[in-house]
Design a protein around this motif. Structure first.
Motif, PDB file in Angstrom:
ATOM      1  N   VAL A 191      17.185   2.482  10.288  1.00 30.73           N
ATOM      2  CA  VAL A 191      16.990   1.808   9.006  1.00 30.73           C
ATOM      3  C   VAL A 191      17.156   2.861   7.917  1.00 30.73           C
ATOM      4  O   VAL A 191      16.566   3.949   7.993  1.00 30.73           O
ATOM      5  N   LEU A 192      17.970   2.554   6.925  1.00 32.53           N
ATOM      6  CA  LEU A 192      18.222   3.463   5.812  1.00 32.53           C
ATOM      7  C   LEU A 192      17.467   2.978   4.578  1.00 32.53           C
ATOM      8  O   LEU A 192      17.635   1.833   4.154  1.00 32.53           O
ATOM      9  N   ASN A 198      17.268   4.126  -5.366  1.00 34.16           N
ATOM     10  CA  ASN A 198      18.417   3.424  -4.807  1.00 34.16           C
ATOM     11  C   ASN A 198      19.655   3.632  -5.674  1.00 34.16           C
ATOM     12  O   ASN A 198      19.644   3.384  -6.877  1.00 34.16           O
ATOM     13  N   ASN A 199      20.711   4.091  -5.027  1.00 34.39           N
ATOM     14  CA  ASN A 199      22.010   4.235  -5.669  1.00 34.39           C
ATOM     15  C   ASN A 199      22.862   3.018  -5.281  1.00 34.39           C
ATOM     16  O   ASN A 199      23.105   2.809  -4.087  1.00 34.39           O
ATOM     17  N   PRO A 200      23.269   2.161  -6.242  1.00 32.11           N
ATOM     18  CA  PRO A 200      23.403   2.415  -7.669  1.00 32.11           C
ATOM     19  C   PRO A 200      22.385   1.739  -8.578  1.00 32.11           C
ATOM     20  O   PRO A 200      22.488   1.867  -9.801  1.00 32.11           O
ATOM     21  N   THR A 201      21.416   0.996  -8.060  1.00 34.70           N
ATOM     22  CA  THR A 201      20.588   0.165  -8.947  1.00 34.70           C
ATOM     23  C   THR A 201      19.468   0.926  -9.639  1.00 34.70           C
ATOM     24  O   THR A 201      19.001   0.495 -10.691  1.00 34.70           O
ATOM     25  N   GLY A 202      18.976   2.029  -9.051  1.00 36.55           N
ATOM     26  CA  GLY A 202      18.059   2.903  -9.763  1.00 36.55           C
ATOM     27  C   GLY A 202      16.601   2.958  -9.364  1.00 36.55           C
ATOM     28  O   GLY A 202      16.016   4.033  -9.380  1.00 36.55           O
ATOM     29  N   ARG A 255      22.989  -4.201  -2.808  1.00 43.95           N
ATOM     30  CA  ARG A 255      23.844  -3.042  -2.818  1.00 43.95           C
ATOM     31  C   ARG A 255      23.032  -1.757  -2.780  1.00 43.95           C
ATOM     32  O   ARG A 255      22.002  -1.615  -3.432  1.00 43.95           O
ATOM     33  N   SER A 256      23.580  -0.800  -2.008  1.00 47.41           N
ATOM     34  CA  SER A 256      23.016   0.536  -1.957  1.00 47.41           C
ATOM     35  C   SER A 256      24.172   1.523  -1.858  1.00 47.41           C
ATOM     36  O   SER A 256      25.291   1.202  -2.289  1.00 47.41           O
ATOM     37  N   PHE A 257      23.933   2.707  -1.303  1.00 47.65           N
ATOM     38  CA  PHE A 257      24.943   3.764  -1.304  1.00 47.65           C
ATOM     39  C   PHE A 257      26.210   3.305  -0.579  1.00 47.65           C
ATOM     40  O   PHE A 257      26.174   2.840   0.552  1.00 47.65           O
ATOM     41  N   HIS A 300      14.367  -2.363  -3.340  1.00 50.88           N
ATOM     42  CA  HIS A 300      14.465  -2.718  -1.933  1.00 50.88           C
ATOM     43  C   HIS A 300      13.501  -3.867  -1.610  1.00 50.88           C
ATOM     44  O   HIS A 300      12.348  -3.872  -2.068  1.00 50.88           O
ATOM     45  N   ASP A 301      13.964  -4.812  -0.820  1.00 43.33           N
ATOM     46  CA  ASP A 301      13.092  -5.852  -0.276  1.00 43.33           C
ATOM     47  C   ASP A 301      12.643  -5.365   1.102  1.00 43.33           C
ATOM     48  O   ASP A 301      13.223  -5.717   2.134  1.00 43.33           O
TER      49      ASP A 301
END
Length: 355
Positions: A155-156, A161-165, A112-114, A139-140
């Motif tokens: 590529v974003l 990282n939102n929401p994990t931090g 999960r991201s934005f 991120h992997d």
């Protein structure tokens, strides 16, 4: 009888779920910790700049955002033709996909991201390629590089990282960029960059200067506390910035938003004192959560992440009962903003009881 029909992809656009306001509870102050908003009021001088702009509301904004571009260029040492402004960094994400993707082109990003990423991609009839984040919320990047195909246009990289931090390091980003073909646009989404405090932190400006395919997206919504005015900016090589300006909404950034952003840049020293206070409060919250048994991912934004799985809704309900509203992601976890001291104390108490 036939009726007008939108493109087929429009029906597939997932809804954006905004952080909801707190529940009003008699005798208790409720707090909104669901939208990563800055809890501080506007800086002195910003309100006055906005009030001055209100007097010209009968006139269109400066469509060229001339003064704002000049202020941004001076603040970050970049040419003004390497800049593009829009209605928050999310507006820039939409514009990037619109400008660089044909229908069916692929956009790779962590998940999960934005939450706006799949919306922007689907709205442009492009294809999302979601790469799961690692167990610690990072991120992997190796897997993301491997996911790039001849159909990939963008590529974003959301860092923090939102929401994990967690945030990526400069070493990780450099290694990733070395693997990505030069014709693929790499968007480094730095909406929370001002909150990063870590070794080997990404230097976005230096990175964009070294690469013809890198664009930074940033916002005045978080650290600067201008979420209600919707103003963000991109820093990119001139051809990319020009493409963003070409697809931008005319007069999209209002007069008062431009005035507030310029006034905020002029008061950056005061602003970053407040950011430092929020970072210190973030550290206190994380220490408190770990003391009561939570192993939260290392936060580099102004929020913390609880990987709750099936218990997410239960946790959100418990927080609501305590007068704080969080942002649940069903079946995955909850993101909680760093807010007022009292709100953060309640969060620690709720988390301790929930264990």
């Amino acid at each position: 009888m036939s009726t007008p029909q939108p493109r087929a992809n429009v029906a597939e656009i997932p809804p954006y779920v905004a952080g909801r306001p707190p529940t009003v509870r008699p005798g208790m102050t409720s707090y909104k910790l669901s939208s990563n908003e800055n809890p501080y009021p506007p800086l002195p001088g910003v309100v006055e700049a906005v009030q001055a702009g209100v007097g010209a509301m009968n006139r269109y904004p400066d469509m060229g955002s001339t003064a704002l571009y000049a202020a941004l260029g001076e603040s970050f040492g970049v040419p003004v033709d390497h800049l593009s402004v829009a209605t928050g960094s999310v507006g820039l994400i939409y514009q990037l996909v619109q400008a660089f993707c044909d229908p069916g082109d692929e956009v790779v990003y962590a998940w999960r991201s934005f939450e706006a990423y799949p919306i922007a991609v689907t709205a442009a009839a492009a294809t999302s390629v979601q790469v799961p984040v690692l167990a610690d919320g990072r991120h992997d990047l190796d897997a993301m590089a491997a996911a790039v195909t001849d159909r990939t246009k963008i590529v974003l990289v959301c860092t923090p990282n939102n929401p994990t931090g967690p945030a990526v390091t400069q070493t990780e980003l450099d290694a990733f960029l070395a693997k990505v073909p030069g014709h693929v646009l790499v968007v480094v989404d730095e909406a929370y960059v001002e909150f990063v405090r870590m070794d080997d932190a990404v230097d976005g400006i230096a990175t964009y200067r070294r690469h013809d395919n890198v664009v930074l997206t940033r916002t005045f919504s978080k650290a600067y506390g201008l979420a209600g005015f919707r103003v963000g900016y991109a820093v990119a090589p001139a051809p990319i910035a020009g493409a963003l300006r070409a697809v931008s909404l005319p007069f999209g950034v209002s007069t008062i938003a431009q005035a507030a952003a310029i006034a905020s840049l002029e008061r950056s020293a005061e602003l970053f004192e407040r950011v430092d206070e929020l970072v210190a409060e973030r550290a206190r919250v994380v220490a408190g959560l770990r003391e009561v048994g939570w192993d939260v991912p290392e936060p580099q934004g102004n929020f913390v992440w609880f990987g709750l799985g099936d218990r997410t809704a239960e946790f959100a309900a418990a927080a609501d009962e305590a007068g704080i509203v969080v942002r649940p992601f069903a079946g995955e976890g909850a993101r909680v903003s760093i807010g007022e001291d009292e709100a953060n104390d309640r969060l620690i108490s709720v988390a301790a009881a929930f264990r």
